[in-house]
Design an enzyme around this catalytic site. Structure first.
Site, PDB file in Angstrom:
ATOM      1  N   SER A   1       0.814  -1.217   0.000  1.00  0.00           N
ATOM      2  CA  SER A   1       0.000   0.000   0.000  1.00  0.00           C
ATOM      3  C   SER A   1       0.846   1.265   0.000  1.00  0.00           C
ATOM      4  O   SER A   1       0.304   2.366   0.054  1.00  0.00           O
ATOM      5  CB  SER A   1      -0.911   0.008   1.228  1.00  0.00           C
ATOM      6  OG  SER A   1      -0.120  -0.054   2.398  1.00  0.00           O
TER       7      SER A   1
ATOM      8  N   THR B   1      -2.627   3.563   4.427  1.00  0.00           N
ATOM      9  CA  THR B   1      -1.613   4.599   4.243  1.00  0.00           C
ATOM     10  C   THR B   1      -0.713   4.624   5.466  1.00  0.00           C
ATOM     11  O   THR B   1      -1.196   4.393   6.567  1.00  0.00           O
ATOM     12  CB  THR B   1      -2.318   5.974   4.164  1.00  0.00           C
ATOM     13  OG1 THR B   1      -3.205   5.966   3.063  1.00  0.00           O
ATOM     14  CG2 THR B   1      -1.331   7.122   4.047  1.00  0.00           C
TER      15      THR B   1
ATOM     16  N   THR C   1       1.571   6.892   0.449  1.00  0.00           N
ATOM     17  CA  THR C   1       0.682   5.791   0.063  1.00  0.00           C
ATOM     18  C   THR C   1       0.730   5.540  -1.443  1.00  0.00           C
ATOM     19  O   THR C   1       1.047   6.453  -2.227  1.00  0.00           O
ATOM     20  CB  THR C   1      -0.777   6.122   0.462  1.00  0.00           C
ATOM     21  OG1 THR C   1      -1.611   4.996   0.219  1.00  0.00           O
ATOM     22  CG2 THR C   1      -1.330   7.303  -0.306  1.00  0.00           C
TER      23      THR C   1
ATOM     24  N   THR D   1      -5.759   7.517   7.582  1.00  0.00           N
ATOM     25  CA  THR D   1      -5.592   6.362   6.713  1.00  0.00           C
ATOM     26  C   THR D   1      -6.985   5.879   6.328  1.00  0.00           C
ATOM     27  O   THR D   1      -7.966   6.221   6.978  1.00  0.00           O
ATOM     28  CB  THR D   1      -4.800   5.231   7.424  1.00  0.00           C
ATOM     29  OG1 THR D   1      -4.537   4.178   6.506  1.00  0.00           O
ATOM     30  CG2 THR D   1      -5.549   4.691   8.618  1.00  0.00           C
TER      31      THR D   1
HETATM   32  N1  GLY Z   1      -5.783   7.261   2.298  1.00  0.00           N
HETATM   33  C1  GLY Z   1      -5.124   7.045   1.090  1.00  0.00           C
HETATM   34  C2  GLY Z   1      -5.966   7.049  -0.109  1.00  0.00           C
HETATM   35  O1  GLY Z   1      -7.181   7.024  -0.038  1.00  0.00           O
HETATM   36  O2  GLY Z   1      -5.420   7.085  -1.175  1.00  0.00           O
END
Ligand code: GLY
Length: 337
Positions: A94, A196, A214, A247
């Site tokens: 990720s 993330t 991320t 995240t």
């Molecule tokens: N939180 C990371 C994303 O949605 O890309």
């Protein structure tokens, strides 16, 4: 539980997924032995600086950041180098190298960084460069801009000496090819492949910095950008108050400007835990919220070194390194039904 196990075990389905003077009311002293700053809060609790927190189970990353801080390093260096550990970890699907690609097979990275003075830098839709967080820092320090995206971000990185490389590993390529068998070409969220790395740190003087990085939502539409490069959504640092990082499903974080919200709630007097809970509340309490189909989690720290974490669903965790202890802490969560 590590991030991958979270992914496997989650029941969710669906498609888709200067301390000192500014620390009013606190008495502080420095222990000669540990060189940590001990803060005695008015309620009798004690916290110790420096400290590092991060989303998910990333002890090697928090250890790296703490190593930088204990060596007397800059708090911005600490969060950058901590995030770099996960970016280089090909087993993490990720973040950085080895991240799962978009539906066309392209690994695209989002990252941002923010310092104690409110300066920030970000990259969005960056390809072929592992250390997106370091490019974000270069944007902050070496350009007049806050964010660079796409090919411009890549060319800037190369001009700064970053080596382009293929970020799609054999493992991620194989999973993408399996996904393609039944690929559904619509912008839906699959929580099973999503998280993330966000990191917040306070040095022993009480100065705060944060970063997040991320590869975003697996099998996203080409061109999709999440919350992580958007200052105030994926990350926010206010050195007078505290910091927060998110995240989970970026679209939901962006719609509520989540990290800025958490910091503003702390400014109004809420603890980091209370602030994270209210920010999750803003998502799940929306009319017709379909929160059962996605995850969002926040972690936060305030100027006193108090921390909090909260998520919509179970199995989100925070890694915390403080006073010689580097531990994974399971987050409390909203959906207990
Ligand atoms: N939180 C990371 C994303 O949605 O890309």
């Amino acid at each position: 539980m590590n991030r991958r196990k979270f992914i496997k075990n989650t029941a969710l389905t669906g498609a888709g997924l200067t301390l000192g003077n500014s620390l009013m009311g606190c008495d502080e002293k420095t222990s000669e032995k540990t060189k940590n700053t001990i803060i005695n809060s008015e309620n009798g609790s004690k916290t110790s600086l420096p400290l590092v927190i991060a989303t998910w189970h990333v002890k090697e990353a928090t250890a790296k950041a703490m190593e930088v801080l204990q060596a007397g390093g800059n708090v911005l260096d600490a969060v950058e180098q901590g995030c770099m550990v996960e970016e280089a970890n090909e087993n993490g699907q990720s973040v950085g190298k080895g991240g799962l690609p978009d539906r066309d097979g392209n690994v695209t990275l989002d990252a941002c960084i923010m310092d104690k003075n409110g300066n920030c830098g970000a990259v969005a839709y960056l390809q072929d460069i592992t250390h997106a967080v370091s490019v974000a820092r270069k944007v902050m320090e070496d350009t007049p801009h806050v964010m660079l995206a796409g090919e411009g971000a890549k060319q800037f990185a190369i001009s700064q000496g970053f080596e382009p490389e293929d970020l799609l590993t054999e493992t991620s390529k194989k999973e993408w090819e399996e996904w393609k068998v039944e690929a559904k070409y619509k912008p839906i969220i699959n929580i099973e492949n999503h998280d993330t790395i966000g990191m917040l740190a306070i040095d022993k003087n009480g100065d705060i910095s944060g970063a997040c990085t991320t590869s975003g939502l697996a099998y996203k539409m080409g061109g999709r950008v999440g919350d992580s490069p958007i200052i105030g959504s994926g990350l926010f640092v206010d050195n007078e108050i505290g910091a927060a990082v998110a995240t989970g499903l970026g679209e939901e974080v962006v719609k509520t400007v989540g990290s800025f919200l958490v910091v503003e709630l702390m400014r109004q007097g809420k603890s980091p835990q209370e602030a994270c809970e209210e920010a999750i509340g803003r998502i799940v309490n929306k009319p017709n919220s379909n929160y059962k189909d996605f995850q969002v989690g926040y972690i936060a720290v305030n100027k006193k070194g108090e921390t909090g974490s909260y998520s919509i669903h179970q199995w989100f965790s925070m890694t915390k390194f403080q006073n010689g202890v580097n531990e994974q802490i399971q987050s409390d969560f909203f959906n207990k039904s």
